[in-house]
Motif scaffolding. Sequence first.
Motif, PDB file in Angstrom:
ATOM      1  N   SER A 200      36.092  32.611   6.757  1.00 55.24           N
ATOM      2  CA  SER A 200      34.654  32.459   6.971  1.00 55.24           C
ATOM      3  C   SER A 200      34.377  31.346   7.975  1.00 55.24           C
ATOM      4  N   ARG A 201      35.221  30.330   7.995  1.00 49.05           N
ATOM      5  CA  ARG A 201      35.041  29.242   8.959  1.00 49.05           C
ATOM      6  C   ARG A 201      35.337  29.710  10.386  1.00 49.05           C
ATOM      7  N   VAL A 202      36.339  30.577  10.538  1.00 55.60           N
ATOM      8  CA  VAL A 202      36.644  31.135  11.859  1.00 55.60           C
ATOM      9  C   VAL A 202      35.468  31.964  12.357  1.00 55.60           C
ATOM     10  N   ALA A 203      34.968  32.849  11.493  1.00 61.13           N
ATOM     11  CA  ALA A 203      33.856  33.711  11.888  1.00 61.13           C
ATOM     12  C   ALA A 203      32.621  32.894  12.249  1.00 61.13           C
TER      13      ALA A 203
ATOM     14  N   ILE B 136      41.646  36.955   8.070  1.00 64.35           N
ATOM     15  CA  ILE B 136      40.657  36.601   9.091  1.00 64.35           C
ATOM     16  C   ILE B 136      40.178  37.808   9.878  1.00 64.35           C
ATOM     17  N   GLU B 137      40.899  38.933   9.801  1.00 60.31           N
ATOM     18  CA  GLU B 137      40.636  40.034  10.728  1.00 60.31           C
ATOM     19  C   GLU B 137      39.272  40.683  10.532  1.00 60.31           C
ATOM     20  N   ASP B 138      38.912  41.061   9.306  1.00 65.35           N
ATOM     21  CA  ASP B 138      37.618  41.723   9.090  1.00 65.35           C
ATOM     22  C   ASP B 138      36.439  40.788   9.387  1.00 65.35           C
ATOM     23  N   PRO B 139      36.434  39.544   8.863  1.00 61.65           N
ATOM     24  CA  PRO B 139      35.333  38.637   9.212  1.00 61.65           C
ATOM     25  C   PRO B 139      35.252  38.359  10.716  1.00 61.65           C
ATOM     26  N   LEU B 140      36.409  38.281  11.384  1.00 62.16           N
ATOM     27  CA  LEU B 140      36.389  38.039  12.827  1.00 62.16           C
ATOM     28  C   LEU B 140      35.805  39.232  13.566  1.00 62.16           C
ATOM     29  N   ALA B 141      36.165  40.443  13.149  1.00 63.71           N
ATOM     30  CA  ALA B 141      35.592  41.634  13.782  1.00 63.71           C
ATOM     31  C   ALA B 141      34.075  41.655  13.617  1.00 63.71           C
ATOM     32  N   GLU B 142      33.602  41.309  12.432  1.00 67.79           N
ATOM     33  CA  GLU B 142      32.151  41.260  12.202  1.00 67.79           C
ATOM     34  C   GLU B 142      31.493  40.184  13.060  1.00 67.79           C
ATOM     35  N   ALA B 143      32.184  39.062  13.235  1.00 69.65           N
ATOM     36  CA  ALA B 143      31.641  37.980  14.060  1.00 69.65           C
ATOM     37  C   ALA B 143      31.557  38.397  15.525  1.00 69.65           C
ATOM     38  N   ILE B 144      32.548  39.150  16.005  1.00 72.07           N
ATOM     39  CA  ILE B 144      32.531  39.624  17.387  1.00 72.07           C
ATOM     40  C   ILE B 144      31.339  40.553  17.605  1.00 72.07           C
ATOM     41  N   VAL B 145      31.108  41.456  16.664  1.00 74.52           N
ATOM     42  CA  VAL B 145      29.974  42.375  16.789  1.00 74.52           C
ATOM     43  C   VAL B 145      28.652  41.618  16.711  1.00 74.52           C
ATOM     44  N   GLU B 146      28.585  40.611  15.841  1.00 78.30           N
ATOM     45  CA  GLU B 146      27.346  39.834  15.728  1.00 78.30           C
ATOM     46  C   GLU B 146      27.075  39.053  16.999  1.00 78.30           C
TER      47      GLU B 146
END
Length: 219
Positions: free
Chosen positions: A81-84, A137-147
């Motif tokens: 969550s911190r990465v995202a 980290i992969e799913d939260p990071l993917a969501e962060a990229i889209v956001e």
Amino acid sequence: MRARILSVKVGHVTGLREQKKQATRAALGAAALRLAWERGPENVRVDDIAEAAGVSTRTYNNYFSSREQAIVAAVIADRESRVAAAVVGRDADVGLGEAVIDAVAGQYEDEGGRDALLMITGSPALRACYIDTVAAIEDPLAEAIVERCPGVDTLTAQVLSAGVGAAVKVALRQWLRPTSMPGFVMVSGSVTDLLRTALTPLRPALEAAGDTEVSRCRL
């Protein structure tokens, strides 16, 4: 109106249940790490962790499948969550590639403290578990990229985040590579430097995803 009230109540109950789960998971991790400090990780039993956290062994098994998972969970402390959040929160003039690389590398700086990392490096089981947690980290990071970049499609974001996860695993394996002496590892330089080096080949793809006109990237 009645349906709306019911929906609000259900949402409230669900929210409270999730908070309770998170609190239990955190308590188990904290107990596992404390016992590992006191006894050494190899001398900690799942039953001991559950008792220290005030739950049953059955409850423990709903959250973790080993003592190593609980110990490592306390060390990494919601890293995903911190990465995202770091990716989404970067300044407007920062490209996607730089934002992702800085976010990932930054979360490994003194993660859990030097003593915690030394304990992990001294245990093959903890090392393996620590490296495996990268996948989280992969799913939260993917969501962060889209956001951050609303025009980037979900599949592209998932592919990019999976590539980031793979690069991080390579860097950590290099950093924590075993030596010819059983039970010892060679910690190779700065983990953040290794992470940046491993992630650099992905930077053009990340920047391209963020720079396309169709992406309308919120940089």
